[in-house]
Design a protein around this motif. Structure first.
Motif, short mmCIF file in Angstrom:
data_model
loop_
_atom_site.label_atom_id
_atom_site.label_comp_id
_atom_site.label_asym_id
_atom_site.label_seq_id
_atom_site.Cartn_x
_atom_site.Cartn_y
_atom_site.Cartn_z
N VAL A 1 0.86 -1.19 0.00
CA VAL A 1 0.00 0.00 0.00
C VAL A 1 0.89 1.23 0.00
CG1 VAL A 1 -0.22 0.22 2.51
CG2 VAL A 1 -2.07 1.02 1.05
N GLY A 2 0.37 2.30 -0.54
CA GLY A 2 1.09 3.57 -0.54
C GLY A 2 0.11 4.70 -0.30
N ALA A 3 0.60 5.80 0.22
CA ALA A 3 -0.24 6.97 0.45
C ALA A 3 0.53 8.21 0.00
CB ALA A 3 -0.60 7.09 1.93
N ILE A 4 -0.15 9.06 -0.75
CA ILE A 4 0.41 10.35 -1.16
C ILE A 4 -0.33 11.39 -0.35
CG2 ILE A 4 0.78 11.91 -3.08
CD1 ILE A 4 0.47 9.41 -4.92
N CYS A 5 0.41 12.06 0.54
CA CYS A 5 -0.22 12.92 1.55
C CYS A 5 0.18 14.39 1.37
CB CYS A 5 0.21 12.49 2.95
SG CYS A 5 -0.03 10.73 3.28
N ASN A 6 -0.76 15.29 1.62
CA ASN A 6 -0.41 16.71 1.73
C ASN A 6 -0.82 17.24 3.09
OD1 ASN A 6 -3.14 16.88 1.43
ND2 ASN A 6 -3.12 18.38 -0.20
N GLY A 7 -1.11 16.34 4.00
CA GLY A 7 -1.42 16.66 5.39
C GLY A 7 -0.93 15.51 6.26
N ARG A 8 -0.85 15.75 7.55
CA ARG A 8 -0.27 14.75 8.47
C ARG A 8 -1.14 13.52 8.66
NH1 ARG A 8 1.33 19.80 10.94
NH2 ARG A 8 3.61 19.90 10.81
N GLN A 9 -2.46 13.68 8.55
CA GLN A 9 -3.36 12.59 8.88
C GLN A 9 -4.18 12.16 7.67
OE1 GLN A 9 -5.65 14.21 12.10
NE2 GLN A 9 -4.14 13.63 13.61
N ALA A 10 -4.52 10.87 7.68
CA ALA A 10 -5.43 10.32 6.67
C ALA A 10 -6.77 10.06 7.35
CB ALA A 10 -4.85 9.04 6.10
N GLY A 11 -7.71 9.50 6.60
CA GLY A 11 -9.03 9.22 7.13
C GLY A 11 -8.99 8.51 8.48
N GLY A 12 -9.85 8.92 9.38
CA GLY A 12 -9.89 8.33 10.72
C GLY A 12 -8.82 8.86 11.65
N GLY A 13 -8.08 9.88 11.21
CA GLY A 13 -7.06 10.48 12.06
C GLY A 13 -5.75 9.72 12.12
N GLN A 14 -5.53 8.80 11.19
CA GLN A 14 -4.28 8.04 11.17
C GLN A 14 -3.12 8.93 10.74
OE1 GLN A 14 -4.80 4.48 8.85
NE2 GLN A 14 -6.85 4.21 9.64
N ARG A 15 -2.07 8.99 11.57
CA ARG A 15 -0.91 9.84 11.28
C ARG A 15 0.04 9.12 10.33
NH1 ARG A 15 0.31 14.26 14.33
NH2 ARG A 15 2.51 13.78 14.03
N LEU A 16 -0.20 9.28 9.05
CA LEU A 16 0.63 8.61 8.04
C LEU A 16 1.88 9.40 7.68
CD1 LEU A 16 -1.94 7.21 5.47
CD2 LEU A 16 -0.66 5.99 7.22
N ALA A 17 1.79 10.71 7.70
CA ALA A 17 2.90 11.55 7.25
C ALA A 17 3.17 12.63 8.29
CB ALA A 17 2.57 12.17 5.90
N PRO A 18 3.94 12.30 9.34
CA PRO A 18 4.12 13.22 10.46
C PRO A 18 4.75 14.56 10.10
CG PRO A 18 5.25 11.11 10.89
CD PRO A 18 4.61 11.03 9.55
N GLN A 19 5.45 14.66 8.96
CA GLN A 19 6.09 15.92 8.58
C GLN A 19 5.32 16.69 7.52
OE1 GLN A 19 10.34 15.63 7.87
NE2 GLN A 19 10.39 13.68 8.91
N ALA A 20 4.20 16.16 7.05
CA ALA A 20 3.47 16.79 5.95
C ALA A 20 2.89 18.15 6.33
CB ALA A 20 2.34 15.86 5.49
#
Length: 104
Positions: A13-32
């Motif tokens: 799986v991969g995630a492209i993030c422009n914010g720190r959290q994804a759906g449900g508040g999961q912190r996928l990208a702490p530096q975003a």
């Protein structure tokens, strides 16, 4: 990383993030940060169930690479795969596509 480069390998799986959290508040990208012009990309390599605690720790880490989790900050991203890549955006609009992201 922002200096560029190529990554190859198997990812589940991969995630492209422009914010720190994804759906449900999961912190996928702490530096975003939404306005820095970068994508924070997180890839998860295959892992055994027994490694789940390590995977959770690596997801929360600011380290670039772990054994199972890869974090990158990129201004440009091009993905390729031998088969179509399922893509889900937020708000959810599932589709299947090859993807190229970035600023021209």
């Amino acid at each position: 990383d922002t200096a560029g480069g190529t990554m190859t390998g198997e990812f589940v799986v991969g995630a492209i993030c422009n914010g720190r959290q994804a759906g449900g508040g999961q912190r996928l990208a702490p530096q975003a940060v939404i306005d820095d012009g970068l994508f924070d990309v997180v890839f998860l390599r295959p892992f055994p169930v027994a490694a789940a605690p390590q995977v959770a720790a690596e997801l929360a880490s600011r380290a670039t690479d772990g054994e199972f989790v890869v974090h990158r900050r990129l201004s440009w991203l091009e993905l390729g795969a031998p088969a179509p890549i399922p893509v889900c955006t937020y708000p959810r609009r599932p589709t299947t596509a090859a993807a190229t992201c970035g600023r021209s």
